[in-house]
Design a protein around this motif. Sequence first.
Motif, PDB file in Angstrom:
ATOM      1  N   ILE A  39       0.836  -1.203   0.000  1.00  0.00           N
ATOM      2  CA  ILE A  39       0.000   0.000   0.000  1.00  0.00           C
ATOM      3  C   ILE A  39       0.869   1.249   0.000  1.00  0.00           C
ATOM      4  CG2 ILE A  39      -2.007  -1.032   1.147  1.00  0.00           C
ATOM      5  CD1 ILE A  39      -1.067   0.352   3.722  1.00  0.00           C
ATOM      6  N   ILE A  40       0.321   2.290  -0.612  1.00  0.00           N
ATOM      7  CA  ILE A  40       0.919   3.620  -0.575  1.00  0.00           C
ATOM      8  C   ILE A  40      -0.203   4.591  -0.225  1.00  0.00           C
ATOM      9  CG2 ILE A  40       2.007   5.474  -1.911  1.00  0.00           C
ATOM     10  CD1 ILE A  40       3.228   3.291  -3.704  1.00  0.00           C
ATOM     11  N   MET A  41      -0.014   5.357   0.838  1.00  0.00           N
ATOM     12  CA  MET A  41      -0.984   6.397   1.171  1.00  0.00           C
ATOM     13  C   MET A  41      -0.598   7.627   0.360  1.00  0.00           C
ATOM     14  SD  MET A  41      -3.710   6.834   2.956  1.00  0.00           S
ATOM     15  CE  MET A  41      -3.555   5.460   4.095  1.00  0.00           C
ATOM     16  N   ARG A  42      -1.493   8.034  -0.548  1.00  0.00           N
ATOM     17  CA  ARG A  42      -1.167   9.122  -1.462  1.00  0.00           C
ATOM     18  C   ARG A  42      -2.247  10.185  -1.451  1.00  0.00           C
ATOM     19  NH1 ARG A  42      -2.675   7.141  -7.647  1.00  0.00           N
ATOM     20  NH2 ARG A  42      -4.861   6.748  -7.204  1.00  0.00           N
ATOM     21  N   LYS A  43      -1.866  11.359  -1.918  1.00  0.00           N
ATOM     22  CA  LYS A  43      -2.809  12.459  -2.033  1.00  0.00           C
ATOM     23  C   LYS A  43      -3.138  12.675  -3.494  1.00  0.00           C
ATOM     24  CE  LYS A  43      -3.728  17.097  -0.273  1.00  0.00           C
ATOM     25  NZ  LYS A  43      -3.173  18.273   0.455  1.00  0.00           N
ATOM     26  N   GLY A  44      -4.438  12.715  -3.819  1.00  0.00           N
ATOM     27  CA  GLY A  44      -4.851  12.924  -5.199  1.00  0.00           C
ATOM     28  C   GLY A  44      -4.353  11.824  -6.108  1.00  0.00           C
ATOM     29  N   ASP A  45      -4.003  12.193  -7.323  1.00  0.00           N
ATOM     30  CA  ASP A  45      -3.496  11.250  -8.314  1.00  0.00           C
ATOM     31  C   ASP A  45      -1.976  11.353  -8.349  1.00  0.00           C
ATOM     32  OD1 ASP A  45      -3.673   9.306 -10.228  1.00  0.00           O
ATOM     33  OD2 ASP A  45      -4.073  10.694 -11.876  1.00  0.00           O
ATOM     34  N   TRP A  46      -1.348  10.921  -7.217  1.00  0.00           N
ATOM     35  CA  TRP A  46       0.099  10.973  -7.019  1.00  0.00           C
ATOM     36  C   TRP A  46       0.620  12.402  -6.847  1.00  0.00           C
ATOM     37  CZ3 TRP A  46       1.693   6.438  -5.630  1.00  0.00           C
ATOM     38  CH2 TRP A  46       1.127   5.293  -6.194  1.00  0.00           C
ATOM     39  N   ASP A  47      -0.236  13.292  -6.269  1.00  0.00           N
ATOM     40  CA  ASP A  47       0.252  14.637  -5.961  1.00  0.00           C
ATOM     41  C   ASP A  47       1.367  14.573  -4.919  1.00  0.00           C
ATOM     42  OD1 ASP A  47      -1.709  15.492  -7.661  1.00  0.00           O
ATOM     43  OD2 ASP A  47      -3.088  16.131  -6.088  1.00  0.00           O
ATOM     44  N   SER A  48       1.201  13.711  -3.936  1.00  0.00           N
ATOM     45  CA  SER A  48       2.236  13.511  -2.912  1.00  0.00           C
ATOM     46  C   SER A  48       1.958  12.197  -2.204  1.00  0.00           C
ATOM     47  CB  SER A  48       2.266  14.677  -1.913  1.00  0.00           C
ATOM     48  OG  SER A  48       1.036  14.774  -1.222  1.00  0.00           O
ATOM     49  N   ARG A  49       2.910  11.806  -1.345  1.00  0.00           N
ATOM     50  CA  ARG A  49       2.776  10.562  -0.588  1.00  0.00           C
ATOM     51  C   ARG A  49       2.941  10.859   0.893  1.00  0.00           C
ATOM     52  NH1 ARG A  49       5.962   5.872  -3.832  1.00  0.00           N
ATOM     53  NH2 ARG A  49       6.280   5.193  -1.708  1.00  0.00           N
ATOM     54  N   ASP A  50       2.330  10.004   1.710  1.00  0.00           N
ATOM     55  CA  ASP A  50       2.426  10.166   3.156  1.00  0.00           C
ATOM     56  C   ASP A  50       3.865   9.938   3.625  1.00  0.00           C
ATOM     57  OD1 ASP A  50       1.945   8.102   5.869  1.00  0.00           O
ATOM     58  OD2 ASP A  50       1.378  10.221   5.954  1.00  0.00           O
ATOM     59  N   ILE A  51       4.479   8.885   3.145  1.00  0.00           N
ATOM     60  CA  ILE A  51       5.895   8.626   3.384  1.00  0.00           C
ATOM     61  C   ILE A  51       6.507   8.176   2.065  1.00  0.00           C
ATOM     62  CG2 ILE A  51       5.643   8.003   5.816  1.00  0.00           C
ATOM     63  CD1 ILE A  51       5.796   5.063   4.976  1.00  0.00           C
TER      64      ILE A  51
END
Length: 1021
Positions: free
Chosen positions: A210-222
């Motif tokens: 899993i990857i916690m992301r914002k939007g459509d790969w705008d940024s990542r949590d870590i």
Amino acid sequence: MKRLISLLLAIAIVVTSLLPNGRIYATDNAKLTIHYQRTDGVYDDWNIWAWDTGTEDMEQIDFTARDDFGYIAEIEVAVGNESGFIIRKGDWVAKNCDEDQRILVEQDTEIWVTEGQCGYLTEAPEGAGGEVVQLPTAANANESTVSDEEAEMQVFVHYRRYDDKYKKWNIWGWIGDKEGLSYAFNDEDDYGKIFKMNLKDLNGAQQLGIIMRKGDWDSRDIDQDRFIDLTKAKDEVLHVYLLEGDPNIYYNEDDVDLRPRLSSATFTSLKKVILTAPIPFTSTDGIEIKDNSGNILELDQVLVDQTGSTIVVLLKEDINLENSYTISKEGFKDAIEVSYTGLFDSEEFHDAFYYDGDDLGFTYSKDNTSFRVWAPTASKVILNLYEAGSGDNLIEKIDMTRDVKGTWVAEVSGDLNLTYYTYEVTVGNQTNEAVDPYARAVGVNGNRAMVVDLDLTDPENWAEDVAPEFSGNPTDAIIYELHMRDWSTHESSGLENVGKFLRFTEEGGTDHLTDLGITHLHLLPAFDHRSIDETNLDEAQFNWGYDPQNYNVPEGSYSTDPENGEVRINEFKQMVQSLHQNGVRVVMDVVYNHTGATADSDFNKIVPGYYYRQTTDGGFSNGSGCGNETASDRSMMRKFMIDSVTYWATEYNIDGFRFDLMALHDIDTINEIRNALTEIDPTIITYGEGWDAGGSALKPTEAALKIYASQMPGVAMFSDDIRDGIKGSVFNAEEPGFVNGQFTFDERVKFGIVGATEHSQIDYNRVALAGGASGPWATEAAQSINYVSAHDNNTLYDKLIATLPDADEETIKLMQKQANAIILTAQGVPFLHAGVEMMRTKDGDHNSYNASDEVNQINWNWKNENQDVYNYYKGLISLRRAHPAFRMSAQEDIQNNLTFMEDIPLGVVAFNLENNANGDSASDITVIHNATDSEQVISLPKSADWQLVVNGETAGTEVIEVIKGDSITVTPHSSYVLMIDDSMNTTENFNQLLLIAGAALLVIAGTAGYIIYDKKKKASK
């Protein structure tokens, strides 16, 4: 009172004018309920992508309930603002409608959408309604809505953010090598938001990535992937807990320490640290900075910015760049490492650590091999030597010595040819084993570098390898783009080395290319990439290869033996040698703008953060859309790129380079690459995509964008203007272009015909230019790569079918011919997608980067079925190569010699090349493109005997017929080329020559007879 009312109205008008579209928007929200019905009743992975017009707040909304009509989703939207939505499958795997859907919501609203419908109903259709059943959430996880036969594992991810802001956040999840999917939260509790993930077809998989992301790969949590242990599930249900910025996965809520963690810390000078946190700092007390020896640094001043979320720490003394440092703050758990990211762009760092030597990597001789790696922030580096490219076979560990400019060195005696190696690099408290970025050979899957005697990898007569003759003017090139596997995987290819470099060395392996007449073969990424498992090549695997792993090494899956690193080098050279011998130059598609891995890439393991651009919060900037973007503007990344392309040019005799997402590189780097290649061979061509994937941290004014082509002489850019002008936008499958019915795109086509240069007959207000340009972007036609199709997006055939589903095959075929007739008669550099000359299809798959061979392969039966199309393309290529008038480069020459014909019907573009343009044997060449479905009578520039060499059926250098007079009738969907060329042998000219020759023979015979008679007469006297 009137004055007061007037004042209030004026204020209202001013306020309104400052708002989007001059409207006053309410701040209240309303609920938009979308009912969606699929005819097959299968809703797996379907979701809604929603946004408010005029904002960047885009997010995925999952369906949360169902009724008799179908699935139901609820979206909170702004009242009075137009909202947009797209019903899609997964992360853009498919869309219910290719067009964005919009709705103005004034109050709570319900709409109904059926499969394939563009638009919606605002009243419930017949059969809608019934009991509303909630889909499974964390609250009812044990109330399964599926039968035992349909049972699937349900994973509930509980996610907590310290700021309690979850807008646009979603999860990207995947299992093994399966395609990932995005999931939006559909529930919440006191801990935070909850994401529900239904998992099917696990096939024994024990991990969920899993990857916690914002939007459509705008940024990542870590900046690293998390992996959930699925074996901890009970009764096919698993709850896990994540905390913002914490890489750990917790399987029990009681194990989570909810104290906030510091977000990031970086030096921005030798005495300055910037510290951030996910919540505002309430004080500056309790800050401590330590070096790697445990020494506490003396602080000079501590300041908090206005937002309270950033602390600036000033030190009494300069730091030592050879040490590592950590920072802690009372009230926050765990100390974090202070990165050098903020220093990487400083002159201090450049002056201290820029290394300009040419010996990075290994330097081999039979007696000893030396190693040098650039790792300025490392506290320790170890050289590991291995017997093989994989497995437990360590030979020796050797401590490397810190040397000049941040480099570490080691020298090993003896002959190390075919010995594998890695670097073990310690930065701060982290030690990673990494592959040398300058590796020139690697083992299987590229996980270990290899020392190699490159001379021993040369095929027989390699020293005599010479590229085919080429002027060096890019307009003389005809580029053909091909993926390594597409050529040979279909059984009709008749080739033995399926998907291998060696297929080009087989008898007949290059016949198609040489017969077609192209000059340059553009190979999609053939350097080492991550996607393919080289240990399992018995199973067909496909990927375009835009996920770089080792930049200076050929891809192992394209060799006959990826286990032994020297084999792929030798076979790649054999391929280049064979293509050269058969008259074809070789272009490499290079992808320096991002790496396949991000936080765990070899670049990042050796010098964390340096090779990548960062966002303001310290994460990876993602202008590539692939998780990261490299920092070409940093001197050692720039040096790496220059060293890499010059290595390919000298070691492998590569003749050209195509740069993926070139606008992610800065202008200075691209110019330095061009200059370095010119020193090696001025005929090496360079071109790339003059755009990025959005959101780059690089300043737009510094980026190698198409609109700045004038600042990059000798570098060409893909012309999306002519591409979309000819057959319609690549982003809307059903939008037509000029050849398939959108005749108002004629100005875009004309702009492409002049090679994106300035021309007085172009109305630039009607040319859609990317980047907001208001005029031409190329300073010469050699900077414009003209194309209608490439590996990306639909093939030309599929695009034509998508826009004209009811057209007959013959009409599609005419358009298939005309599209590239425009390209091959235009000024600029023509670029053809492999198979376009035989009407290649991918069955509508517009993004086949990891699809099967069956989707991507070239079926050679198409060539037989569409022999007329193939011959047409072949004829156009021969015509272009025979007539330099089509290959002008200088803008002034195009302006002086190319004139568009006016007063012609809409749907026709025509122009004349005059004055023996560019030294052409033809005084005049007229090109007419009739995209209409009817015959058109077109006036020619002058009354003469015109030689027709191209019509809707035939193309080439042979005269089809002579057109006498000053007009011609052009058939529907056809391109015509006529010329006045006294050097050409027409039938009429040949008959005239026969008459002249006959008359001459009579004169000669008569003269000879008279001489004989005269001699006899004199003799008788």
